[in-house]
Design an enzyme around this catalytic site. Structure first.
Site, PDB file in Angstrom:
ATOM      1  N   ALA A 151       0.809  -1.149   0.112  1.00  0.00           N
ATOM      2  CA  ALA A 151       0.013  -0.135  -0.075  1.00  0.00           C
ATOM      3  C   ALA A 151       0.678   1.255   0.262  1.00  0.00           C
ATOM      4  CB  ALA A 151      -1.245   0.052   1.579  1.00  0.00           C
ATOM      5  N   ASP A 162      19.110  35.578 -30.083  1.00  0.00           N
ATOM      6  CA  ASP A 162      19.241  36.249 -30.927  1.00  0.00           C
ATOM      7  C   ASP A 162      18.295  36.355 -31.377  1.00  0.00           C
ATOM      8  OD1 ASP A 162      22.038  34.668 -31.585  1.00  0.00           O
ATOM      9  OD2 ASP A 162      21.597  33.394 -32.545  1.00  0.00           O
ATOM     10  N   ASP A 167      22.702  29.790 -33.828  1.00  0.00           N
ATOM     11  CA  ASP A 167      22.556  29.208 -34.606  1.00  0.00           C
ATOM     12  C   ASP A 167      23.994  28.723 -35.490  1.00  0.00           C
ATOM     13  OD1 ASP A 167      22.874  31.639 -35.716  1.00  0.00           O
ATOM     14  OD2 ASP A 167      21.343  31.693 -37.295  1.00  0.00           O
ATOM     15  N   ASP A 197      27.933  30.628 -31.622  1.00  0.00           N
ATOM     16  CA  ASP A 197      27.113  30.306 -30.533  1.00  0.00           C
ATOM     17  C   ASP A 197      27.229  28.841 -30.108  1.00  0.00           C
ATOM     18  OD1 ASP A 197      25.885  33.270 -30.975  1.00  0.00           O
ATOM     19  OD2 ASP A 197      24.880  31.891 -32.933  1.00  0.00           O
ATOM     20  N   ASN A 243      -2.623   6.023  -1.984  1.00  0.00           N
ATOM     21  CA  ASN A 243      -1.548   5.775  -0.689  1.00  0.00           C
ATOM     22  C   ASN A 243      -1.309   5.448   0.512  1.00  0.00           C
ATOM     23  OD1 ASN A 243      -0.791   4.328  -3.257  1.00  0.00           O
ATOM     24  ND2 ASN A 243       1.557   4.563  -3.248  1.00  0.00           N
ATOM     25  N   GLU A 267      -4.633   4.302   2.019  1.00  0.00           N
ATOM     26  CA  GLU A 267      -4.820   2.779   2.253  1.00  0.00           C
ATOM     27  C   GLU A 267      -4.622   2.663   3.672  1.00  0.00           C
ATOM     28  OE1 GLU A 267      -2.283   1.269  -1.341  1.00  0.00           O
ATOM     29  OE2 GLU A 267      -4.456   2.782  -2.289  1.00  0.00           O
ATOM     30  N   THR A 314      -6.030   2.130  -9.944  1.00  0.00           N
ATOM     31  CA  THR A 314      -6.479   3.025 -10.079  1.00  0.00           C
ATOM     32  C   THR A 314      -5.321   3.978  -9.611  1.00  0.00           C
ATOM     33  OG1 THR A 314      -7.188   2.337  -7.175  1.00  0.00           O
ATOM     34  CG2 THR A 314      -8.711   2.710  -9.282  1.00  0.00           C
TER      35      THR A 314
END
Length: 825
Positions: A252, A298, A564, A568, A630, A633, A661
């Protein structure tokens, strides 16, 4: 040079191998799959499986193994897909090169180049292999990636020292014929690549947070299990029964689905980004995007359309369009725009001239010149370039067909005109000419592009103002960044006035503009103070970009950097998120990046940040949902033991709940659409944990409520009927229904279930409906009743289950409103 024959090239390819940089050794599919079982929580589940098998509870053991295998399969599929996606990206961005084969010029893939090939390279090309120059004209190369030097290096076959070129460097100006000497890993770039391969990637903040959370959960799980087992034994319970209860609690408490759900959330985000023209090369980069605080962009092609056109002309002479046509190689958008100034008369005049020689553009001179000869044998030098540069070289000007001396007053007027045009966001170029002797023209030709002292005493003829208009979507994207607490910085090589004007058009605050020269004049302390207020940088060099990124990072910013060119790459590599251009970017830049923009568009970066935030938010939603469920549970089982009640749930039932679930709605929460509200929040701090804000309270409050409602249904049915099996099945169904309802609540941390727009996520509704159908099958199908130890429920029990399920969203909504009102005050 004729180059190799196709047959000889094929032999050399077999001998030397492909001209590619070796990638880090990939894991085999088998190793990828086995790697999914290294998770600590998975190991705990295996331990639980071993205990169940030892106690001969084979059904539980098989179900646990099934859960582990399903999670491993999900993780494996995603990692395998990611590898394939990156391979496809490499293939899509593969370089090409022009070579001489069999005496003809052929366009081939760069990976097919072999030593001995003859390459043809020109301005803007990436050199695909190491080689030696055979012939060149005005040839300069940007070697910043290898040497760190920003200035282009002049190369020539006549020089013993500077006749070699290297793979990955960019041709800055001119053209050359190159004989290839080394390829692949034998190149300088290949040796550097070999060193980079050895660098180990660090875990991302999210990975560290999840690992830490998993450790805490397992510790808490062990502590609770020990308390429950010891408590039961002290009360005289059977050791075997209490050990089974301990296993139930372990199952659980352990969030089995967490690793798979996180991986799926990241993967789904990558797919969404791909559909928005952003290709993520490294999966964890998605997480970092959500924390971005600064985007350094840029200008050309990213903030603007990269569609240059002449918007304004200040012409003193009819020579202006003629110079723009003759002093032109149509090499880029700027030259193509200038060429469009021609009319029928200009075209007819241009046909009377023959180009004798060229002095190519370079970054130091910031201009280009050609020597031309007309049909009468007269020679002229025609020059175009930066307005201030060309104007400084001029001593006269042409006006109304007359040549006049350029006095100080006229010069100042022309400088003022330049500034007026630049303030309109125009890139201003100037044109000039002079008559030269045939000997001077021959001298330019023999010097192969070296200007000597010929570019002086020019006759100025006018300005051309060009504009690369902003992309339509950029101003709103920059505003969205501002609303989201993200600062946008523009870095450009343009003039200071032009940069400020463009920044204003795209909503970037650019009252203060810092130039590269001004950066050089600052010490580290001065520059560190300046970066907090400067949003526009002009006339910058690659080393300036790197300094900007490093300084911003030192000030605890999460920096995204776009670029680009090969120059760079260092700044892109240094940034937290390196963003390369897909259309106009170089291969070197792409390899240094974390993300590639297919459309080179700034708005795509903003969309990627939005998706990154959405993914982080979806992971928080799942963690909230999973831990609350959890905890519910654990509370159910723990409270039952402490109160001396029969066990409400069997281990096999808890496993089923975690699989159905937790799994299906959890995956659906990972698919939750990203709304625009997320870009009205401040960036998530990299130092903040996953449990910031009201999340801990929501988890604990809702977890306890789920546990109490489940136990309440068990006690109520058991008290009224005395049938433990009927009560246990009712508790089983209540637990599933409360968790399904809670999954809908988890879509928002600030809104209740009825205000969060549950219809926006049809996947979540479908997952809830499917989980409910499976649950009903477990309760009402005889073949499954035996496996899951359930019995059929009547209308009375279903009504009790519905009442306890409704408590959660009603009480949760009320508490949420109270918290909202308290925060508002």
């Amino acid at each position: 040079m004729e180059g190799l024959t196709a047959k000889e090239a094929e032999k050399r390819l077999a001998k030397y191998g492909k001209n590619v940089l070796e990638q880090r050794k990939k894991k085999s599919p088998v190793m990828l799959f086995l790697g999914q079982f290294k998770d600590v929580m998975t190991i705990v589940l295996f331990a639980c499986t071993g205990i169940s098998a030892f106690m001969q509870d084979w059904v539980e053991a098989i179900v646990m193994v099934g859960i582990v295998i399903i999670n491993a399969a999900l993780g494996f599929v995603q990692e395998f897909r990611t590898e394939k996606t990156i391979e496809a990206l490499r293939s899509m961005t593969a370089m090409h090169a022009k070579v001489k084969r069999d005496g003809k010029i052929k366009d081939i893939k760069a990976e097919e180049i072999v030593p001995g090939d003859v390459l043809l390279v020109k301005s803007g090309d990436i050199i695909p292999a190491d080689g030696r120059i055979a012939e060149s004209v005005g040839f300069t190369v940007d070697e910043a990636l290898l040497t760190g030097e920003s200035a282009a290096v002049e190369k020539s076959e006549l020089s013993k020292e500077d006749c070699n070129v290297y793979s990955g460097t960019m041709v800055f100006s001119g053209s050359a014929t190159v004989e290839v000497t080394q390829t692949g890993m034998n190149t300088k770039m290949g040796k550097i690549s070999g060193m980079i391969q050895d660098v180990q990637e660090e875990s991302t903040p999210l990975q560290k947070k999840l690992a830490k959370m998993g450790t805490y959960i397992i510790f808490a799980c062990g502590l609770i299990c020990t308390i429950v087992v010891v408590t039961g034994l002290l009360r005289g319970e059977e050791p075997v029964g209490m050990l089974l209860t301990g296993i139930s609690l372990a199952v659980a408490a352990v969030p089995e689905g967490l690793p798979a759900i996180v991986t799926i959330s990241l993967a789904l985000g990558v797919q969404r980004m791909a559909s928005k023209n952003a290709l993520v090369r490294r999966l964890p980069a998605v997480e970092t995007l959500g924390s971005t605080t600064v985007i350094c962009s840029d200008k050309t092609g990213t903030l603007t359309q990269n569609k240059m056109s002449v918007r304004e002309v200040y012409s003193l002479s009819e020579y202006l369009p003629l110079i723009c046509v003759l002093c032109n190689n149509l090499a880029d958008a700027t030259e193509k725009a200038l060429y469009e100034l021609k009319d029928d008369k200009t075209e007819k005049s241009a046909a009377e001239y023959e180009r004798v020689a060229e002095i190519p553009f370079d970054s130091k001179r910031k201009c280009m010149s050609v020597a031309v000869k007309n049909n009468n044998g007269e020679c002229f030098l025609m020059t175009k370039g930066g307005a201030d540069v060309v104007l400084a070289k001029a001593t006269h000007y042409a006006e109304n067909g007359k040549i006049k001396r350029l006095d100080s007053i006229t010069r100042k007027n022309l400088q003022r005109q330049n500034e007026i045009m630049a303030s309109k966001a125009l890139r201003v170029l100037a044109a000039a000419y002079k008559k030269i002797s045939a000997q001077d023209a021959e001298k330019v030709r023999v010097l192969k592009g070296k200007s000597g002292n010929v570019e002086n005493t020019l006759i100025f003829v006018g300005f051309a103002g060009l504009m690369d208009p902003p992309r339509e979507e950029v101003p709103s994207a920059v505003k969205m960044c501002s609303d989201a607490g993200i600062r946008t910085i523009m870095i450009t090589g343009d003039h200071k006035v032009t940069a400020a004007a463009i920044a204003k058009e795209v909503n970037i605050s650019g009252n203060d503009v810092l130039t590269g020269d001004e950066i050089n004049a600052m010490n580290d302390a001065e520059f560190s103070a300046a970066v907090d207020k400067i949003n526009v940088y002009a006339r910058v060099q690659p080393e300036h970009k790197l300094r900007i990124v490093k300084t911003l990072k030192k000030k605890n910013n999460i920096v995204a950097m776009t670029g680009d060119g090969v120059n760079d790459a260092p700044a892109i590599k240094e940034a937290n998120i390196g963003v390369a251009m897909g259309m106009n970017g170089t291969d070197v830049t792409r390899e240094a990046s974390d993300m590639v923009l297919v459309d080179d568009n700034f708005a795509t970066i903003v969309e990627a940040v939005k998706q990154g935030r959405g993914i982080y938010g979806n992971i928080r939603k799942f963690i909230r949902y999973m831990l609350a469920c959890n905890l519910g549970e654990v509370v159910t089982m723990f409270a039952a033991v402490l109160l001396g009640l029969p066990m409400p749930l069997y281990p096999i039932q808890i496993l089923w709940v975690n699989l159905v679930t937790d799994g299906l709605p959890g995956i659906a929460l990972g698919l939750d659409p990203v709304n625009d509200d997320i870009m009205k929040q401040k960036p998530v701090s990299a130092d903040k944990g996953l449990f910031s804000g009201r999340l801990p309270f929501l988890i604990i409050f809702r977890g306890i409520l789920i546990g109490l409602c489940t136990l309440g249904a068990f006690v109520a049915i058991n008290f009224t009927t005395g049938n433990t099996e009927l009560a246990g099945t009712s508790a089983f169904l209540t637990l599933v229904l409360t968790q399904i309802v809670h999954s809908l609540e988890c879509r928002s941390e600030t809104k209740g279930i009825f205000k969060s727009g549950i219809r926006e996520n049809l996947w979540l509704l479908s997952a809830g409906a499917f989980s409910l159908l499976l649950m009903l099958a477990v309760i009402y199908l005889p073949v499954l009743q035996g496996i899951f130890r359930t019995v059929s429920l009547g209308y009375e029990q279903l009504a009790v289950v519905a009442c306890f399920t409704a408590i959660g969203p009603i009480l949760g909504g009320l508490v949420n409103e109270i918290i909202f009102l308290a925060e508002k005050k």
